[in-house]
Enzyme design. Structure first.
Site, PDB file in Angstrom:
ATOM      1  N   CYS A 183       0.824  -1.350  -0.063  1.00 35.54           N
ATOM      2  CA  CYS A 183      -0.121   0.122   0.145  1.00 35.54           C
ATOM      3  C   CYS A 183       0.834   1.315  -0.018  1.00 35.54           C
ATOM      4  O   CYS A 183       0.552   2.155  -0.854  1.00 35.54           O
ATOM      5  CB  CYS A 183      -0.853   0.062   1.128  1.00 35.54           C
ATOM      6  SG  CYS A 183      -1.765  -1.512   1.477  1.00 35.54           S
ATOM      7  N   ARG A 186       6.988 -11.393   5.247  1.00 36.91           N
ATOM      8  CA  ARG A 186       6.151 -11.389   6.843  1.00 36.91           C
ATOM      9  C   ARG A 186       6.717 -12.566   7.656  1.00 36.91           C
ATOM     10  O   ARG A 186       6.830 -13.488   7.331  1.00 36.91           O
ATOM     11  CB  ARG A 186       4.736 -11.545   6.810  1.00 36.91           C
ATOM     12  CG  ARG A 186       3.917 -10.253   5.930  1.00 36.91           C
ATOM     13  CD  ARG A 186       2.675 -10.311   5.907  1.00 36.91           C
ATOM     14  NE  ARG A 186       1.810  -9.277   5.055  1.00 36.91           N
ATOM     15  CZ  ARG A 186       0.675  -9.389   4.776  1.00 36.91           C
ATOM     16  NH1 ARG A 186      -0.210 -10.351   5.172  1.00 36.91           N
ATOM     17  NH2 ARG A 186       0.245  -8.289   4.034  1.00 36.91           N
ATOM     18  N   GLN A 196       1.254 -10.665  -3.511  1.00 38.53           N
ATOM     19  CA  GLN A 196      -0.258 -10.482  -3.441  1.00 38.53           C
ATOM     20  C   GLN A 196      -0.589  -9.995  -4.676  1.00 38.53           C
ATOM     21  O   GLN A 196       0.056  -8.880  -5.236  1.00 38.53           O
ATOM     22  CB  GLN A 196      -0.159  -9.330  -2.105  1.00 38.53           C
ATOM     23  CG  GLN A 196      -0.252 -10.116  -0.636  1.00 38.53           C
ATOM     24  CD  GLN A 196      -0.785  -8.989   0.148  1.00 38.53           C
ATOM     25  OE1 GLN A 196      -0.362  -7.624   0.169  1.00 38.53           O
ATOM     26  NE2 GLN A 196      -1.862  -9.196   1.267  1.00 38.53           N
ATOM     27  N   ASP A 243      -2.345  -7.134  -5.212  1.00 42.03           N
ATOM     28  CA  ASP A 243      -2.791  -5.971  -4.654  1.00 42.03           C
ATOM     29  C   ASP A 243      -3.139  -4.673  -5.776  1.00 42.03           C
ATOM     30  O   ASP A 243      -2.577  -4.778  -6.807  1.00 42.03           O
ATOM     31  CB  ASP A 243      -1.476  -5.062  -3.856  1.00 42.03           C
ATOM     32  CG  ASP A 243      -1.794  -5.533  -2.297  1.00 42.03           C
ATOM     33  OD1 ASP A 243      -2.586  -6.054  -1.989  1.00 42.03           O
ATOM     34  OD2 ASP A 243      -0.724  -5.437  -1.702  1.00 42.03           O
ATOM     35  N   HIS A 252      -5.264  -0.784  -5.701  1.00 44.79           N
ATOM     36  CA  HIS A 252      -5.660   0.347  -5.013  1.00 44.79           C
ATOM     37  C   HIS A 252      -6.509   1.297  -5.931  1.00 44.79           C
ATOM     38  O   HIS A 252      -5.983   1.639  -7.187  1.00 44.79           O
ATOM     39  CB  HIS A 252      -4.589   1.084  -4.427  1.00 44.79           C
ATOM     40  CG  HIS A 252      -3.982   0.245  -3.170  1.00 44.79           C
ATOM     41  ND1 HIS A 252      -2.924  -0.570  -3.510  1.00 44.79           N
ATOM     42  CD2 HIS A 252      -4.285   0.086  -1.947  1.00 44.79           C
ATOM     43  CE1 HIS A 252      -2.384  -1.195  -2.287  1.00 44.79           C
ATOM     44  NE2 HIS A 252      -3.258  -0.858  -1.455  1.00 44.79           N
ATOM     45  N   LYS A 263     -15.536  -3.108   5.209  1.00 42.56           N
ATOM     46  CA  LYS A 263     -15.084  -3.915   4.268  1.00 42.56           C
ATOM     47  C   LYS A 263     -16.043  -5.082   3.922  1.00 42.56           C
ATOM     48  O   LYS A 263     -17.187  -5.416   4.342  1.00 42.56           O
ATOM     49  CB  LYS A 263     -13.793  -4.730   4.646  1.00 42.56           C
ATOM     50  CG  LYS A 263     -13.890  -5.593   5.809  1.00 42.56           C
ATOM     51  CD  LYS A 263     -12.643  -5.972   6.447  1.00 42.56           C
ATOM     52  CE  LYS A 263     -13.098  -7.211   7.552  1.00 42.56           C
ATOM     53  NZ  LYS A 263     -11.704  -8.115   7.778  1.00 42.56           N
ATOM     54  N   HIS A 310      -8.663  -0.297  -1.058  1.00 41.40           N
ATOM     55  CA  HIS A 310      -7.864  -1.727  -1.070  1.00 41.40           C
ATOM     56  C   HIS A 310      -8.589  -2.776  -1.684  1.00 41.40           C
ATOM     57  O   HIS A 310      -9.781  -2.972  -1.148  1.00 41.40           O
ATOM     58  CB  HIS A 310      -7.177  -2.050   0.147  1.00 41.40           C
ATOM     59  CG  HIS A 310      -6.308  -0.725   0.843  1.00 41.40           C
ATOM     60  ND1 HIS A 310      -5.259  -0.680   0.746  1.00 41.40           N
ATOM     61  CD2 HIS A 310      -6.989   0.233   1.449  1.00 41.40           C
ATOM     62  CE1 HIS A 310      -4.681   0.458   1.516  1.00 41.40           C
ATOM     63  NE2 HIS A 310      -5.829   1.055   1.687  1.00 41.40           N
TER      64      HIS A 310
END
Length: 726
Positions: free
Chosen positions: A411, A440, A458, A460, A462, A542, A600
């Site tokens: 992000c 992670r 990921q 991802d 946005h 969400k 997101h």
């Protein structure tokens, strides 16, 4: 007439079946290679009569069998095992009631939630079947009471057999119960002793009696039996009075319930002790290592058998085993735990997933990004990750007197790309997407194949937009999600909408607008969903979406969140927080600076985890368009090898993934292709070379006959384009 002995065909009829299987494969048995010493039933063409006998043998060989919705075609060269084990992804299984079966005593870990047994669309005519829908703790309070009581009965049994054992906690869980004990390590033999003692306790029909006592009285009783862990649990109970449940007059436990009235309400034949594992007290690795005994409990034997059957099927589909068998991926100890190595075949599937994902995103107006794997630690201070997520991040690196950090999320990078210039309200919506690898820190004990790793990619994306664009953008995300998941064979979802929690950032008005936008988008889409009141993140509402696989298990992959702040794991969320932390703005129609909304979303979650789900969904039997090797070209003898290589080159030139295998007798080449789950086999003998053709067999459709190479290529292309089998 077929003669059975103890449920199996007689030896004479088995021999007859094998003899039938040794008949001509493709009209090439006049060659030495096609006939000599060929006693393997998995390698031969099966005439109609032989297939009928094999179906009967297969049906009798499993006491709790998987059932195919229809018989395989008569010329299918599959092994005896595949007659009952092969299962197309959309074809689920049911349990037969007319037989018993060995019970499984080991458990397989899974990150899927709420496993369920599903039945095929039509009942089988060959055997009497019954659909068994397994209840859950939510759907059956009786089942929940049984499981909770079983945990207490097990603890009582353990302490009767091992008086020195100290008890801790024993809750019910999705498929049963567990209890943690401070005691010497247990073995499978010990579990059998515990189960026998549980059976005795259940047979005595002892009452479960609830008692309320003062906190002082509870302490007094705990000290009397020397249970230090219970004392710690008591200290953590905030309310008075303290409730205790007794089993007869022999054993008790601190507990709020609920329980069955007597142990006789439990069907002891519907209980299994599954496994024993180590578990730290309170989940703290610095505290005592305990022995955790897992058990499963159901209302009746049929449910237990269905569950055990489900577990066996889940074990057969375990992506770790299939990944090794098909040489798709590995995790190398020399490199470290939780770090995935994609092998050539697995990498091909990943490439297809990525390519599909990118094409759909580009077609829907997203711009692709590539961003660094590390950044200055200050970036993660601004984003808040170092405050909220530090325990899941790797240690920082010192580079030229500055601290750098492996990225745990993408992000902040996408926000920096947004901030590179000043935006006008006319620029919105701005959609960016990236397949970004993140890192992670996970405890080694929590790592699990592709499902729990330390480095993963990921998907991802946005979306930066205006308040009045939220609904349309969320609807677009829902459409995109459906398009991607349908490509990979997932059409059943569980959708949840999570709303504002007690503690949240952002004012009430923007929360209301964002939540209503999510609801309106879901309503427009026509998807049913559950509302989790107060279950949203503190930074925004969400939508979470779980996909359902071939076994009815639900997997969390997709999330959408409107970031009103810091994103964790999601499908889509509205973020009100990161835009504020990074002070991102745009210029509105009145030339004033305003804060954009940030959405997101992740559809697949991570490529690694999604690949693991795909493997288990298809049991490694990928559809033609997704299979790492689509065609294996097999020569009857090495005389045809040059022609086979030419065929393979022509297939590859047309974008078809093909390989040539030779050096073995044809039956073994076919058997190996079956083991590797290759969708298509193109067999080449002298006649095929002469006619410039190939004889084709499909894993899903059986014998396809002799085809010209151009026709074969055209049919494969059409099947791949339409996502069908050949």
């Amino acid at each position: 007439m077929l003669i059975r002995r103890n449920g199996f065909l007689s030896r004479n009829h088995q021999a007859r079946a094998h003899k039938l299987l040794r008949l001509s494969l493709l009209g090439h048995t006049n060659t030495k290679q096609g006939t000599e010493e060929n006693h393997d039933p998995t390698s031969q063409q099966i005439p109609t009569e032989g297939m009928f006998i094999l179906q009967k043998m297969a049906a009798s060989s499993l006491s709790f069998s998987l059932l195919l919705p229809k018989p395989p075609p008569p010329l299918l060269p599959f092994s005896l095992r595949r007659c009952h084990k092969h299962l197309r992804p959309s074809e689920l299984f049911t349990a037969t009631r007319n037989v018993g079966g060995a019970r499984c005593s080991s458990s397989t870990a899974s990150v899927a939630t709420e496993p369920a047994i599903a039945a095929p669309q039509e009942a089988q005519k060959e055997e009497s079947t019954e659909r068994i829908v397994l209840p859950t703790n939510d759907s059956s309070e009786n089942l929940l009471r049984i499981r909770h009581t079983c945990a207490h009965v097990m603890a009582m049994a353990v302490q009767k057999l091992y008086p020195e054992a100290k008890v801790t906690i024993g809750p019910w869980i999705d498929n049963g119960f567990y209890y943690d004990f401070d005691m010497e390590p247990l073995t499978d033999k010990d579990l059998k002793r515990v189960k026998k003692e549980m059976d005795r306790i259940i047979s005595r029909n002892l009452p479960l009696v609830r008692e309320e006592v003062t906190r002082e009285e509870a302490k007094k009783r705990i000290m009397a039996v020397n249970e230090p862990y219970k004392m710690e649990i008591l200290d953590s109970i905030p309310q008075d009075p303290i409730t205790i449940y007794h089993i007869g007059e022999e054993w008790w436990d601190l507990c709020a319930g609920p329980h069955v009235e007597t142990t006789g309400n439990i069907n002891r034949k519907a209980i299994e002790l599954e496994s024993v594992a180590g578990a730290y007290w309170r989940g703290d690795e610095k505290r005592a290592m305990l022995q955790r005994i897992y058990g499963t409990a159901w209302e009746n034997e049929e449910q237990l058998m269905a569950y055990l059957h489900f577990k066996e099927e889940a074990k057969r589909r375990d992506h770790r085993r299939i990944g090794q068998d098909l040489d798709l991926f590995s995790i190398q100890d020399e490199a470290g735990g939780g770090l995935v190595f994609w092998h050539p075949k697995g990498a091909i599937v990943r490439h297809i997933i990525e390519d599909t994902w990118k094409k759909i995103h580009i077609n829907r107006g997203y711009d692709m990004l590539y961003t660094p794997h590390v950044a200055k630690a200050d970036l993660w201070k601004i984003s808040g990750h170092l405050d909220f997520y530090k325990e899941n991040m790797f240690d920082q690196m010192d580079i030229e007197d500055e601290q750098y950090q492996l990225r745990p999320m993408n992000c902040p990078y996408h926000i920096l790309v947004y901030k590179r210039k000043l935006h006008s309200y006319r620029d919105f919506p701005i959609r960016v997407a990236e397949l970004g690898t993140v890192y992670r820190y996970e405890l080694s004990g929590s790592l699990h194949g592709l499902f729990r790793v330390r480095g993963f990619t990921q998907d991802d994306a946005h979306i930066f937009c205006l308040e009045d664009q939220i609904k349309d953008e969320i609807r677009g995300v829902l459409d995109l999600t459906e398009e991607i998941l349908l490509q990979f064979g997932f059409s059943r979802y569980e959708v949840n909408l999570s709303t504002r929690p007690e503690k949240a950032v952002g004012d009430d008005e923007i929360w209301e607008k964002a939540t209503c936008a999510l609801k309106d988008a879901l309503d427009d889409k026509g998807w049913s969903y559950q509302v989790d009141e107060g279950g949203g993140a503190f930074y925004g509402p969400k939508i979470d979406l779980k996909i359902e696989d071939a076994l009815g298990r639900k997997w969390q992959c997709s999330t959408i969140q409107v970031n009103l702040t810091l994103p964790l794991l999601f499908f889509a969320h509205v973020d009100f927080n990161l835009p504020q932390r990074f002070d991102i703005t745009y210029v509105d129609a009145d030339q004033e600076r305003k804060r954009p909304i940030m959405i997101h979303r992740a559809v697949l979650g991570s490529l690694e985890r999604f690949f693991g789900v795909l493997i288990e969904h298809y049991a490694g039997d990928f559809p033609l368009w997704l299979s790492p090797v689509q065609v294996r070209v097999l020569p009857v003898t090495d005389t045809q090898l040059e022609y086979c290589n030419n065929v393979a080159r022509e297939l590859k030139r047309n974008g078809i993934r093909a390989e040539v295998w030779h050096g073995e007798r044809l039956p073994k080449l076919i058997r190996n292709a079956e083991k590797q789950k290759t969708p298509l086999m193109a067999v080449v003998g002298a006649k095929e070379v002469e006619m410039q053709t190939v004889t084709v067999r499909s894993r899903f459709s059986g014998e396809l006959g002799t085809l010209e190479v151009d026709s074969f290529i055209s049919r494969i292309k059409d099947a791949c384009e339409n996502r069908t089998s050949l």
